[in-house]
Design a protein around this motif. Sequence first.
Motif, mmCIF file in Angstrom:
data_model
loop_
_atom_site.group_PDB
_atom_site.id
_atom_site.type_symbol
_atom_site.label_atom_id
_atom_site.label_comp_id
_atom_site.label_asym_id
_atom_site.label_seq_id
_atom_site.Cartn_x
_atom_site.Cartn_y
_atom_site.Cartn_z
ATOM 1 N N GLU A 57 0.857 -1.190 0.000
ATOM 2 C CA GLU A 57 0.000 0.000 0.000
ATOM 3 C C GLU A 57 0.893 1.240 0.000
ATOM 4 N N SER A 58 0.451 2.296 -0.698
ATOM 5 C CA SER A 58 1.282 3.500 -0.729
ATOM 6 C C SER A 58 1.169 4.206 0.616
ATOM 7 N N LEU A 59 2.176 5.025 0.922
ATOM 8 C CA LEU A 59 2.160 5.745 2.196
ATOM 9 C C LEU A 59 0.933 6.653 2.267
ATOM 10 N N GLY A 60 0.623 7.319 1.136
ATOM 11 C CA GLY A 60 -0.551 8.215 1.098
ATOM 12 C C GLY A 60 -1.831 7.471 1.431
ATOM 13 N N ASP A 61 -2.002 6.282 0.852
ATOM 14 C CA ASP A 61 -3.214 5.492 1.121
ATOM 15 C C ASP A 61 -3.274 5.059 2.589
ATOM 16 N N THR A 62 -2.127 4.630 3.106
ATOM 17 C CA THR A 62 -2.106 4.216 4.523
ATOM 18 C C THR A 62 -2.492 5.388 5.418
ATOM 19 N N ILE A 63 -1.922 6.554 5.130
ATOM 20 C CA ILE A 63 -2.206 7.725 5.978
ATOM 21 C C ILE A 63 -3.682 8.113 5.873
ATOM 22 N N ARG A 64 -4.236 8.089 4.646
ATOM 23 C CA ARG A 64 -5.664 8.436 4.495
ATOM 24 C C ARG A 64 -6.526 7.430 5.249
ATOM 25 N N THR A 65 -6.133 6.161 5.212
ATOM 26 C CA THR A 65 -6.914 5.132 5.910
ATOM 27 C C THR A 65 -6.888 5.353 7.420
ATOM 28 N N PRO A 71 -7.127 10.170 14.348
ATOM 29 C CA PRO A 71 -6.061 10.487 15.307
ATOM 30 C C PRO A 71 -5.873 12.007 15.332
ATOM 31 N N ASP A 72 -5.381 12.544 16.440
ATOM 32 C CA ASP A 72 -5.140 13.996 16.504
ATOM 33 C C ASP A 72 -3.715 14.347 16.099
ATOM 34 N N PHE A 73 -2.794 13.428 16.406
ATOM 35 C CA PHE A 73 -1.385 13.692 16.098
ATOM 36 C C PHE A 73 -0.756 12.475 15.429
ATOM 37 N N LEU A 74 0.043 12.733 14.420
ATOM 38 C CA LEU A 74 0.868 11.662 13.849
ATOM 39 C C LEU A 74 2.327 12.064 14.083
ATOM 40 N N VAL A 75 3.036 11.253 14.838
ATOM 41 C CA VAL A 75 4.449 11.524 15.099
ATOM 42 C C VAL A 75 5.236 10.615 14.162
ATOM 43 N N VAL A 76 5.971 11.232 13.243
ATOM 44 C CA VAL A 76 6.542 10.466 12.129
ATOM 45 C C VAL A 76 8.067 10.498 12.122
ATOM 46 N N ARG A 77 8.660 9.331 12.029
ATOM 47 C CA ARG A 77 10.103 9.234 11.748
ATOM 48 C C ARG A 77 10.274 8.405 10.489
ATOM 49 N N HIS A 78 11.086 8.915 9.570
ATOM 50 C CA HIS A 78 11.266 8.205 8.305
ATOM 51 C C HIS A 78 12.677 8.447 7.774
ATOM 52 N N GLN A 79 13.175 7.467 7.062
ATOM 53 C CA GLN A 79 14.542 7.597 6.531
ATOM 54 C C GLN A 79 14.631 8.570 5.358
ATOM 55 N N THR A 83 9.336 13.373 4.370
ATOM 56 C CA THR A 83 8.167 12.514 4.601
ATOM 57 C C THR A 83 7.081 13.188 5.467
ATOM 58 N N PRO A 84 7.442 13.936 6.515
ATOM 59 C CA PRO A 84 6.371 14.561 7.316
ATOM 60 C C PRO A 84 5.443 15.452 6.478
ATOM 61 N N GLU A 85 5.998 16.188 5.515
ATOM 62 C CA GLU A 85 5.167 17.034 4.654
ATOM 63 C C GLU A 85 4.255 16.177 3.788
ATOM 64 N N LEU A 86 4.814 15.079 3.281
ATOM 65 C CA LEU A 86 4.026 14.166 2.464
ATOM 66 C C LEU A 86 2.853 13.618 3.282
ATOM 67 N N VAL A 87 3.141 13.214 4.508
ATOM 68 C CA VAL A 87 2.103 12.683 5.397
ATOM 69 C C VAL A 87 1.046 13.760 5.654
ATOM 70 N N ALA A 88 1.504 14.980 5.921
ATOM 71 C CA ALA A 88 0.576 16.069 6.260
ATOM 72 C C ALA A 88 -0.397 16.349 5.119
ATOM 73 N N ALA A 89 0.026 16.064 3.896
ATOM 74 C CA ALA A 89 -0.851 16.325 2.751
ATOM 75 C C ALA A 89 -2.019 15.343 2.697
ATOM 76 N N HIS A 90 -1.976 14.278 3.483
ATOM 77 C CA HIS A 90 -3.019 13.251 3.420
ATOM 78 C C HIS A 90 -3.828 13.128 4.700
ATOM 79 N N THR A 91 -3.679 14.097 5.621
ATOM 80 C CA THR A 91 -4.385 13.949 6.906
ATOM 81 C C THR A 91 -4.763 15.297 7.512
ATOM 82 N N ASP A 92 -5.808 15.283 8.342
ATOM 83 C CA ASP A 92 -6.154 16.488 9.109
ATOM 84 C C ASP A 92 -5.474 16.499 10.468
ATOM 85 N N ALA A 93 -4.822 15.384 10.809
ATOM 86 C CA ALA A 93 -4.118 15.328 12.099
ATOM 87 C C ALA A 93 -2.914 16.270 12.054
#
Length: 286
Positions: A57-65, A71-79, A83-93
């Motif tokens: 599954e793509s990261l965007g799809d996982t985050i939208r799911t 959730p209110d907060f997503l705390v993200v660590r990625h190599q 990535t945090p900006e990418l995640v933020a584009a798919h969530t209201d958290a």
Amino acid sequence: MEFGSSTSSQVRRNALVLTLFFENSTRTRTSFEIAARRLGMDTLNLEVNSSSLSKGESLGDTIRTISMMSPDFLVVRHQRAGTPELVAAHTDASVINAGDGAREHPTQALLDALTIRQHFGLNRLADMRGLRIAMVGDVAHSRVARSNLALWSMAGASVTLVGPKAFVPEGFSELGWTVCRDLKSGISGADVVYALRVQTERQSGVMYPSSGEYRQHFGLTLDRLDLHCPGAVVLHPGPVNRGVEMDSQVMADPRCLVERQVANGVWVRMAVLSVLDDARREMRRG
Ligand code: NCD
């Protein structure tokens, strides 16, 4: 009660902090979880290795799911940087960066600044103006270095980057940083010596001959500290490679603030979560 129609007066809903760590971590993840729980928030760790991401599954799809579960907060660590900006584009958290590639690690820089300010009794960040900070080691591959440099330059600290070319490339002096290739002169007269971990996992190819050689030239020993900067405090983001970046005797010395950094990590993350939580409530009201 109808499904989906419950109001906050019917169901008490704590803020939910979801941690997504695509890279190993002990202190940062635990620190965020403890901070959230101290604030009465709920926490949940998404096991990324056993999640749908491992089924393609793509990261965007996982985050939208997962965002559909509010959730209110997503705390993200990625190599991968960004990535945090990418995640933020798919969530209201609210998305909090817990380290992205070699780019940024903002809460680490905040907890480091708190540790330094506490030690020197500096009330405001701006009081760090003129403080002599020597950052030693693998600046090139370090997100901790980048976040700290951004903060220290904002505060007006006087910073020297110390390390071999492979770790502190010439580009840093072109950007205006003071660069020193020799440990003794680099740390001489410093108020703070900030040692970085040798980031073997982010280096492509052999960047520095051996840990033994690194220690010989850039390792922090009690003798070196006593001789060149006896009044300096020593920080390190952890995890420390004992006998490489610093000796065990340095770790055990009262000038070493590594444990204080870890303790302060919880306070800083509590502050970050609570400021963002207030902002989220404000937005919902507005
Ligand atoms: C740092 C990280 O992972 O960026 N560690 C941490 O968060 N305390 C530093 C490092 O790994 O060298």
